[in-house]
Design a protein around this motif. Structure first.
Motif, PDB file in Angstrom:
ATOM      1  N   VAL A 349       0.831  -1.207   0.000  1.00 32.22           N
ATOM      2  CA  VAL A 349       0.000   0.000   0.000  1.00 32.22           C
ATOM      3  C   VAL A 349       0.863   1.254   0.000  1.00 32.22           C
ATOM      4  CG1 VAL A 349      -1.630   1.348   1.381  1.00 32.22           C
ATOM      5  CG2 VAL A 349      -2.005  -1.102   1.059  1.00 32.22           C
ATOM      6  N   ASN A 350       1.859   1.291   0.875  1.00 29.62           N
ATOM      7  CA  ASN A 350       2.729   2.470   0.955  1.00 29.62           C
ATOM      8  C   ASN A 350       3.471   2.719  -0.356  1.00 29.62           C
ATOM      9  OD1 ASN A 350       2.005   2.914   3.619  1.00 29.62           O
ATOM     10  ND2 ASN A 350       3.743   1.805   4.463  1.00 29.62           N
ATOM     11  N   ASP A 351       3.957   1.655  -0.969  1.00 25.17           N
ATOM     12  CA  ASP A 351       4.687   1.803  -2.238  1.00 25.17           C
ATOM     13  C   ASP A 351       3.778   2.350  -3.334  1.00 25.17           C
ATOM     14  OD1 ASP A 351       6.981   0.881  -1.091  1.00 25.17           O
ATOM     15  OD2 ASP A 351       6.774  -1.182  -1.832  1.00 25.17           O
ATOM     16  N   GLU A 352       2.559   1.824  -3.388  1.00 22.14           N
ATOM     17  CA  GLU A 352       1.655   2.258  -4.455  1.00 22.14           C
ATOM     18  C   GLU A 352       1.211   3.702  -4.247  1.00 22.14           C
ATOM     19  OE1 GLU A 352      -0.302   2.255  -7.942  1.00 22.14           O
ATOM     20  OE2 GLU A 352       1.061   0.715  -7.164  1.00 22.14           O
ATOM     21  N   VAL A 353       0.940   4.100  -3.006  1.00 29.25           N
ATOM     22  CA  VAL A 353       0.540   5.482  -2.739  1.00 29.25           C
ATOM     23  C   VAL A 353       1.659   6.437  -3.152  1.00 29.25           C
ATOM     24  CG1 VAL A 353       0.035   7.162  -0.913  1.00 29.25           C
ATOM     25  CG2 VAL A 353      -1.088   4.917  -0.892  1.00 29.25           C
ATOM     26  N   THR A 403      -7.995   7.130  -8.642  1.00 28.61           N
ATOM     27  CA  THR A 403      -6.659   6.717  -9.106  1.00 28.61           C
ATOM     28  C   THR A 403      -5.973   5.838  -8.076  1.00 28.61           C
ATOM     29  OG1 THR A 403      -6.448   8.775 -10.362  1.00 28.61           O
ATOM     30  CG2 THR A 403      -4.427   7.548  -9.918  1.00 28.61           C
ATOM     31  N   LEU A 404      -6.065   6.246  -6.802  1.00 27.33           N
ATOM     32  CA  LEU A 404      -5.471   5.438  -5.749  1.00 27.33           C
ATOM     33  C   LEU A 404      -6.143   4.074  -5.638  1.00 27.33           C
ATOM     34  CD1 LEU A 404      -4.969   8.124  -2.943  1.00 27.33           C
ATOM     35  CD2 LEU A 404      -3.167   6.891  -4.155  1.00 27.33           C
ATOM     36  N   GLU A 405      -7.475   4.039  -5.715  1.00 23.81           N
ATOM     37  CA  GLU A 405      -8.190   2.772  -5.618  1.00 23.81           C
ATOM     38  C   GLU A 405      -7.781   1.819  -6.734  1.00 23.81           C
ATOM     39  OE1 GLU A 405     -12.340   3.571  -5.527  1.00 23.81           O
ATOM     40  OE2 GLU A 405     -12.412   3.799  -3.337  1.00 23.81           O
ATOM     41  N   ALA A 406      -7.708   2.336  -7.950  1.00 21.01           N
ATOM     42  CA  ALA A 406      -7.329   1.497  -9.085  1.00 21.01           C
ATOM     43  C   ALA A 406      -5.910   0.948  -8.908  1.00 21.01           C
ATOM     44  CB  ALA A 406      -7.438   2.304 -10.384  1.00 21.01           C
ATOM     45  N   GLY A 407      -4.986   1.812  -8.492  1.00 21.61           N
ATOM     46  CA  GLY A 407      -3.607   1.367  -8.309  1.00 21.61           C
ATOM     47  C   GLY A 407      -3.464   0.354  -7.186  1.00 21.61           C
ATOM     48  N   LEU A 408      -4.161   0.593  -6.054  1.00 23.44           N
ATOM     49  CA  LEU A 408      -4.059  -0.314  -4.920  1.00 23.44           C
ATOM     50  C   LEU A 408      -4.712  -1.656  -5.210  1.00 23.44           C
ATOM     51  CD1 LEU A 408      -4.757   2.170  -1.982  1.00 23.44           C
ATOM     52  CD2 LEU A 408      -2.581   1.077  -2.554  1.00 23.44           C
ATOM     53  N   ASP A 410      -4.974  -3.026  -8.116  1.00 22.59           N
ATOM     54  CA  ASP A 410      -4.104  -3.736  -9.054  1.00 22.59           C
ATOM     55  C   ASP A 410      -2.881  -4.292  -8.322  1.00 22.59           C
ATOM     56  OD1 ASP A 410      -3.310  -4.423 -11.856  1.00 22.59           O
ATOM     57  OD2 ASP A 410      -1.623  -3.121 -11.344  1.00 22.59           O
ATOM     58  N   ARG A 411      -2.343  -3.551  -7.357  1.00 21.30           N
ATOM     59  CA  ARG A 411      -1.140  -3.987  -6.637  1.00 21.30           C
ATOM     60  C   ARG A 411      -1.437  -5.131  -5.660  1.00 21.30           C
ATOM     61  NH1 ARG A 411       3.968  -1.912  -4.775  1.00 21.30           N
ATOM     62  NH2 ARG A 411       3.895  -0.511  -6.573  1.00 21.30           N
ATOM     63  N   THR A 412      -2.587  -5.071  -4.959  1.00 24.22           N
ATOM     64  CA  THR A 412      -2.885  -6.054  -3.915  1.00 24.22           C
ATOM     65  C   THR A 412      -3.831  -7.161  -4.370  1.00 24.22           C
ATOM     66  OG1 THR A 412      -4.759  -4.732  -3.087  1.00 24.22           O
ATOM     67  CG2 THR A 412      -2.577  -4.293  -2.141  1.00 24.22           C
ATOM     68  N   ASP A 413      -4.388  -7.031  -5.568  1.00 29.82           N
ATOM     69  CA  ASP A 413      -5.355  -8.021  -6.095  1.00 29.82           C
ATOM     70  C   ASP A 413      -6.567  -8.158  -5.188  1.00 29.82           C
ATOM     71  OD1 ASP A 413      -3.825  -8.690  -8.356  1.00 29.82           O
ATOM     72  OD2 ASP A 413      -2.618 -10.108  -7.203  1.00 29.82           O
ATOM     73  N   ARG A 414      -6.976  -7.043  -4.562  1.00 25.42           N
ATOM     74  CA  ARG A 414      -8.160  -7.054  -3.708  1.00 25.42           C
ATOM     75  C   ARG A 414      -8.879  -5.719  -3.848  1.00 25.42           C
ATOM     76  NH1 ARG A 414      -6.989  -9.037   2.300  1.00 25.42           N
ATOM     77  NH2 ARG A 414      -9.246  -9.249   2.161  1.00 25.42           N
ATOM     78  N   ASP A 415     -10.191  -5.748  -3.568  1.00 27.14           N
ATOM     79  CA  ASP A 415     -10.929  -4.492  -3.529  1.00 27.14           C
ATOM     80  C   ASP A 415     -10.476  -3.691  -2.317  1.00 27.14           C
ATOM     81  OD1 ASP A 415     -12.341  -5.198  -5.772  1.00 27.14           O
ATOM     82  OD2 ASP A 415     -13.999  -6.084  -4.655  1.00 27.14           O
ATOM     83  N   VAL A 416     -10.276  -2.386  -2.506  1.00 24.73           N
ATOM     84  CA  VAL A 416      -9.773  -1.537  -1.427  1.00 24.73           C
ATOM     85  C   VAL A 416     -10.653  -0.296  -1.323  1.00 24.73           C
ATOM     86  CG1 VAL A 416      -7.816  -0.199  -0.564  1.00 24.73           C
ATOM     87  CG2 VAL A 416      -7.409  -2.324  -1.823  1.00 24.73           C
ATOM     88  N   ALA A 417     -11.045   0.064  -0.094  1.00 19.53           N
ATOM     89  CA  ALA A 417     -11.811   1.277   0.148  1.00 19.53           C
ATOM     90  C   ALA A 417     -10.833   2.389   0.531  1.00 19.53           C
ATOM     91  CB  ALA A 417     -12.825   1.059   1.271  1.00 19.53           C
ATOM     92  N   VAL A 418     -10.752   3.432  -0.297  1.00 25.21           N
ATOM     93  CA  VAL A 418      -9.766   4.497  -0.103  1.00 25.21           C
ATOM     94  C   VAL A 418     -10.455   5.777   0.360  1.00 25.21           C
ATOM     95  CG1 VAL A 418      -8.027   5.950  -1.209  1.00 25.21           C
ATOM     96  CG2 VAL A 418      -8.203   3.526  -1.809  1.00 25.21           C
ATOM     97  N   THR A 419      -9.866   6.400   1.379  1.00 26.99           N
ATOM     98  CA  THR A 419     -10.288   7.718   1.843  1.00 26.99           C
ATOM     99  C   THR A 419      -9.082   8.641   1.801  1.00 26.99           C
ATOM    100  OG1 THR A 419     -11.966   6.778   3.313  1.00 26.99           O
ATOM    101  CG2 THR A 419     -11.267   9.040   3.746  1.00 26.99           C
TER     102      THR A 419
END
Length: 431
Positions: A349-353, A403-408, A410-419
Motif C-alpha cells: 500500500v505504501n509503495d503504491e501510494v 486513481t489510488l483505488e485502481a492502483g491499490l 491492481d497492486r494487492t489483487d483485492r478491492d480496497v476502500a480508499v479515503t
C-alpha cells in the motif's frame, strides 16, 4: 596445540599410562601428594583436535575430572609430536572440534561484565538507529561490529547442549534483556531525534529502504538467523575466530531491534510489530541452529548414552517436550504468517501510494500519513486505506481517490476502500 595436566591417582596410574602409550603421547610424571591423596601429575602436549579423544579415553580408564588443566601453547617439540599432528591435523582422525571442557570455558570467557555488555548494547542500538534513519548501510554495519550479543547467544546455546543450567539461565537472560535494552535505547534515541526536529516528524519511515528490510519477516529472514546461529556454533567449537561470526549474529538482531524502537517512536504499529517478529524469529533460529550444530559435532550433556532421545529422557518428560515443541512451532508459524501478510500488505500500500503521488499531476501534494486497515485473506470486508496529504488551499483533486483505488487494487489483487484527507490551513477535510 594444547598442554594437558592431569592428576592421576595411584590406583589408576597404570591404566592411565597405558592409555597415553596407546595414543602415542610423550608425557612427564611428577609425584604429587595433596588432599586428593597420593598420585601423579601427568603433563603432556597434544594437538587441539586430540584433546577430547584423549580425555575420553582417560575417563574410561578410571581417571576422574578432579584436576584437569587444559592450556594453549604455541608449539611443542617431543619425540612423537609430529606423528600426533599427522594423525589429528592432517590424517584420518582430523577434527576441528575442541573438547567440551574447553568449549564451555570459551563460551564463559566471551561474556563481558554486565556494565560493559549493556553499555555496548546501548551504543550499538543507537548507531543502528542512526544508520536506519539515515538509510546508510555502512553505519548499520558499524553497529553490528560493536554489538555484544554473540556472547549471550552462544553461552545460552552451549548451556543447552551441555545441560548446564547456570549457563542456560545466564545466556538466555542476557540475550533477552539485551534485546529489550536495545529496543528501549533505539526508542529513546529515535524519539529524541523526532522531537528535536533533527528528522521531520512527518517523515514516512516505511519509505526508508533500511527500515523496510527489517519489517517483513519471511523465509529469507529465517535463513539469516539459521546461518548466524550455525556459524556462531562452528566458530566457538573450532579454530574460527568467534569475533567474525559475532558480526553475523548481530546482523540478525540489532538492526531489527532498532527498527522496533523507530516504529514505536513514530507510532507506526506495523513497523514495530513486523520488526519485533523479525527479532523473535532470528533469536529463536540462532539458538536452535547453534544447538543443532553442537549436537552434530558430538557435544552432549554429562551422562548422555548412545541411543535414541527416549533412552536418555524419561518418557513422560519426552512426550511433554515433543507436544510443546510441535504446538509452539505451529503457533509460531501461524503468527509469523499473519504478521508477514500484514506487513507485506502495508508495504504494498505504501509503495503504491508513493508511486501515484509521484505523477506530475500531484506535484503540489505532500504525503503526510498512510493508515491501513488489513483484512486477512478468506475473511469478509474490504481493507480500508486512509491517505493524508497536504495540498495548496482550495485546490481540488477530484480523481485522486479513484486513481489510488485502481492502483491499490491492481497492486494487492483485492478491492480496497480508499479515503483521502486533505490537510490545509484549516481542519482536515475528508474526500
Amino acid at each position: 596445540m594444547r598442554l594437558l595436566q592431569v592428576f592421576v591417582p595411584a590406583e589408576t596410574r597404570d591404566a592411565a599410562l597405558d592409555v597415553l602409550e596407546d595414543e602415542g603421547l610423550d608425557y612427564v610424571r611428577t609425584n604429587e601428594s595433596s588432599d586428593r591423596g597420593e598420585g601423579e601429575l601427568v603433563t603432556f602436549p597434544v594437538p587441539t583436535q586430540a584433546v577430547d579423544s584423549v580425555l575420553t579415553s582417560l575417563r574410561e580408564a578410571g581417571v576422574e575430572d578432579d584436576f584437569i588443566v587444559v592450556s594453549s601453547i604455541e608449539t611443542a617439540r617431543t619425540p612423537r609430536i609430529e606423528e600426533l599432528e599427522e594423525r589429528y591435523v592432517n590424517g584420518q582422525e582430523e577434527d576441528d572440534s575442541i573438547a567440551r571442557e574447553e568449549i564451555r570455558t570459551r563460551a564463559l570467557n566471551m561474556t563481558p561484565g554486565r556494565v560493559t555488555y549493556y553499555a555496548m548494547t546501548v551504543l550499538s542500538a543507537i548507531v543502528a538507529t542512526a544508520g536506519l534513519l539515515l538509510d546508510s548501510p555502512a553505519i548499520v554495519v558499524g553497529s553490528m561490529v560493536i554489538a555484544p550479543q554473540v556472547s549471550a547467544a552462544l553461552t545460552g546455546t552451549v548451556g543447552l547442549v551441555l545441560d548446564d543450567r547456570d549457563m542456560i539461565a545466564g545466556g538466555l537472560t542476557s540475550l533477552a534483556m539485551g534485546l529489550v535494552v536495545a529496543i528501549a535505547s533505539a526508542f529513546a534515541f529515535a524519539w529524541l531525534v523526532r522531537s528535536g526536529g533533527i528528522v521531520p516528524s512527518t517523515i514516512d519511515i516505511t519509505a526508508i529502504v533500511q527500515v523496510q528490510n527489517r519489517i517483513s519477516p519471511g523465509l529469507l529472514a529465517l535463513v539469516v538467523g539459521v546461518c548466524a546461529g550455525a556459524a556462531g556454533a562452528f566458530g566457538l567449537a573450532t579454530a574460527i575466530p568467534v569475533s567474525l561470526v559475532g558480526v553475523m549474529i548481530a546482523v540478525a538482531l540489532i538492526p531489527a531491534a532498532a527498527a522496533v524502537g523507530i516504529g514505536l517512536a513514530w507510532g507506526e504499529t506495523t513497523v514495530a510489530v513486523g520488526a519485533g517478529a523479525l527479532v523473535a524469529v532470528n533469536a529463536t533460529s540462532i539458538l536452535f541452529a547453534g544447538l543443532a550444530v553442537f549436537w552434530y559435532l558430538g557435544y552432549r550433556p554429562d551422562g548422555w548414552t548412545r541411543g535414541s532421545l527416549r533412552d536418555n529422557v524419561p518418557g513422560e518428560w519426552l512426550d511433554t517436550l515433543l507436544i510443546a515443541a510441535v504446538v509452539g512451532m505451529l503457533v509460531f508459524a501461524a503468527g509469523g504468517l499473519v504478521i508477514g501478510q500484514y506487513v507485506s500488505h502495508q508495504n504494498a500500500v505504501n509503495d503504491e501510494v508513493r508511486t501515484v503521488l509521484e505523477d506530475e499531476a500531484y506535484d503540489d501534494l505532500e504525503l503526510v500519513e498512510v493508515r491501513t486497515e488489513f483484512v486477512g485473506p478468506g475473511t469478509d470486508g474490504e481493507p480500508a486505506v486512509t491517505v493524508v496529504v497536504q495540498r495548496p488551499a482550495d485546490v481540488p483533486y477530484p480523481t485522486l481517490v479513484s486513481t489510488l483505488e485502481a492502483g491499490l487494487e491492481d497492486r494487492t489483487d483485492r478491492d480496497v476502500a480508499v479515503t483521502v484527507e486533505f490537510v490545509e490551513s484549516g481542519a482536515p477535510q475528508a474526500s
